[in-house]
Design an enzyme around this catalytic site. Structure first.
Site, PDB file in Angstrom:
ATOM      1  N   ASP A   1       0.865  -1.180   0.000  1.00  0.00           N
ATOM      2  CA  ASP A   1       0.000   0.000   0.000  1.00  0.00           C
ATOM      3  C   ASP A   1       0.903   1.232   0.000  1.00  0.00           C
ATOM      4  OD1 ASP A   1      -3.105   0.773   0.705  1.00  0.00           O
ATOM      5  OD2 ASP A   1      -1.666   2.252   1.467  1.00  0.00           O
TER       6      ASP A   1
ATOM      7  N   GLU B   1      -4.306   2.378  -4.633  1.00  0.00           N
ATOM      8  CA  GLU B   1      -2.864   2.257  -4.435  1.00  0.00           C
ATOM      9  C   GLU B   1      -2.481   0.923  -3.807  1.00  0.00           C
ATOM     10  OE1 GLU B   1      -4.517   4.371  -0.743  1.00  0.00           O
ATOM     11  OE2 GLU B   1      -4.977   4.136  -2.856  1.00  0.00           O
TER      12      GLU B   1
END
Length: 405
Positions: free
Chosen positions: A280, A323
Site C-alpha cells: 500500500d 494504491e
C-alpha cells in the site's frame, strides 16, 4: 412423356437433396459459432461490457448465413437482439454461456443464433442452376431424338446418333464428338453439327464454371484464414483487456484471484511454500491532492515497474484497486519473501517523479504472510497479509511487517 415426368421428379429430388444438405451445413456453421465466440461472450457478459456485447453480437449477425442473434440473461430477459428483415422458416442453435467462479460453473446467459430458408436458398442457387441446366440439356437432346425417330428410313442413323449421345458425359465433354454417317447438308448432318457445337459450348461453360468454383474456393479459403487470424487476434486482445489493469499493465484484481486461487490449491495439495506480499503506497491521497492525479498515476506506474524488476516471471502480481497491490510468491519461504519485500521498500523510496516544481518521492508499506496448514482458502492468507500491512502503517509506514512476527 414418361421420361419428362421421371426427369422432373429426379430434378426435384436432386434440388431437395441439395437444399437439405446445404441446410445441414448451415446448421453446422451455426454450431461452430458457439466454439468461436463463447469465450469472448463469456468475458463480455461476465464483465457486463455492453459495448463489447453489442460488438460481438453485431459481428455474428453480419455473417451471411446468420439472420438473428439473441442473448438472454438467466431470467430470460433480453440482453441484446439483432435481427434481419423477412426471416422465413427459421432454424436455430441454442447454447448456454457458463462462467467458472470459485470453482463453480454458473450459467450467465443463453445465446440463440438463427438462420432461415432464404439464407439456404441463396447458397444453393448455383447448384440448383446446374441441376436444372443438366436436366434441360438431357430433355432437349431426347426431344430431338423423339422428333427424328418418327421419320421414315432414319431408324439406323437415329440409333447411331442416340448411341453417341448416350456416351456423352458431362465430366468428359472435350473427349466426345458426334459423328453419324449421313449425307452432308442433310437435317441429320445439321443436327449432329449443332450437337457438336453445343457440346463445345457446354465444355467451355463447364470450364468457366470449374475455374470460377476453383477461384471462389481459393478466395473463400483465404477469407477464412484471414477471418480466423482476426478472431485469434481479437481474442488475444479481449483476454488482455479482461485480465490487465489499464494503468499499470499488470494483472487486475479478477485475474490475480483467477491465478492466485490455482496457486493456493496447488500449494495446499503438494505442501509447497506460498507467501503473499500486500503493498500500500504511503500517503497516496496526499500525493493526489497536492500534485494532481496525473502525478499519482505516474507513481502507480513506476511502483508497478519497480516491483516487476524484483519479481520472477512465475510470481503473480496484480493491482487490487487504488494504491493497493498484491504479489503471490510460489515455492518461496517467509524469510526470502521478507527480504524481497525489504528490497522493494528500499528501491521504492528512491523513485523520483519530476513535476514542474520539484522531484517527488514516495514510500510503501508491506505486509507479508505465508500459507498455514489451517488455511482453507486464498482469502485466509490475504487477510493475514492485510493485517500485517495495517501494522506496518501503524508503526510509521515505509517498512515490512510479517504476520508471523
Amino acid at each position: 412423356m414418361i421420361y419428362f415426368v421421371i426427369t422432373l421428379i429426379m430434378t426435384i429430388t436432386q434440388i431437395m437433396i441439395e437444399y437439405y444438405d446445404t441446410k445441414n451445413n448451415v446448421q453446422k456453421d451455426l454450431v461452430s459459432l458457439e466454439n468461436t465466440y463463447i469465450n469472448s461472450l463469456q468475458n463480455a457478459i461476465w464483465d457486463m461490457d455492453v459495448d463489447q456485447i453489442e460488438s460481438l453480437s453485431d459481428s455474428i449477425s453480419k455473417l451471411s448465413f446468420v439472420k438473428e442473434v439473441i442473448l438472454l440473461d438467466p431470467s430470460g430477459n433480453i440482453i441484446t437482439h439483432h435481427q434481419a428483415h423477412n426471416i422465413t422458416n427459421r432454424f436455430s442453435h441454442e447454447f448456454n454461456i457458463f462462467k467458472v467462479h470459485n470453482m463453480q460453473k454458473i450459467v450467465i446467459a443463453k445465446a440463440i443464433i438463427s438462420s432461415d430458408q432464404n439464407s439456404v436458398i441463396d447458397i444453393v442457387k448455383t447448384g440448383v442452376i446446374l441441376i436444372i441446366l443438366n436436366a434441360m440439356i438431357k430433355s432437349v437432346i431426347l426431344l430431338f431424338l423423339f422428333i427424328w425417330a418418327f421419320q421414315k428410313n432414319l431408324v439406323e442413323p437415329l440409333t447411331d446418333l442416340t448411341n453417341q449421345i448416350g456416351d456423352i458425359e458431362f465430366d468428359n465433354l472435350d473427349q466426345h464428338k458426334i459423328s453419324v454417317n449421313v449425307p452432308k447438308s442433310s437435317e441429320l448432318d445439321l443436327l449432329q453439327k449443332k450437337f457438336n457445337l453445343m457440346i463445345e459450348k457446354l465444355n467451355q461453360q463447364k470450364n468457366i464454371i470449374l475455374n470460377a468454383e476453383h477461384d471462389y474456393a481459393a478466395q473463400l479459403e483465404q477469407e477464412v484464414k484471414e477471418r480466423t487470424l482476426e478472431l485469434e487476434q481479437l481474442n488475444i486482445g479481449l483476454t488482455h483487456i479482461a485480465t490487465t489493469d489499464y494503468l499499470t499493465n499488470i494483472r487486475n484484481r479478477r485475474s490475480f484471484f483467477d491465478v492466485g486461487d490455482q496457486y493456493f490449491v496447488m500449494a495446499k495439495r503438494n505442501q509447497k511454500e506460498l507467501c503473499v506480499l500486500s503493498f500500500d503506497l504511503d500517503n497516496f491521497k496526499a500525493i493526489n491532492d497536492t500534485y494532481g492525479h496525473q502525478v499519482g498515476d505516474q507513481a502507480l506506474k513506476q511502483f508497478a515497474d519497480n516491483c516487476k524488476k524484483h519479481l520472477r516471471e512465475s510470481d503473480v502480481f496484480g493491482r487490487m484497486g487504488g494504491e493497493e497491490f498484491t504479489a503471490l510468491l510460489f515455492e518461496t519461504s517467509l524469510e526470502e519473501s521478507i527480504l524481497l519485500a525489504e528490497r522493494i521498500v528500499q528501491s521504492t523510496s528512491k523513485i523520483a517523479i519530476y513535476s514542474e516544481k520539484e522531484p517527488i518521492f514516495f514510500t510503501v508499506s508491506v505486509g507479508v504472510a505465508s500459507i498455514l496448514p489451517s488455511d482453507q482458502k486464498m482469502d485466509d492468507l490475504l487477510l493475514r497479509a492485510d493485517r500485517a500491512l495495517y501494522q506496518a502503517k501503524a508503526n510509521g509506514r515505509n517498512q515490512v511487517i510479517s504476520s508471523e512476527c
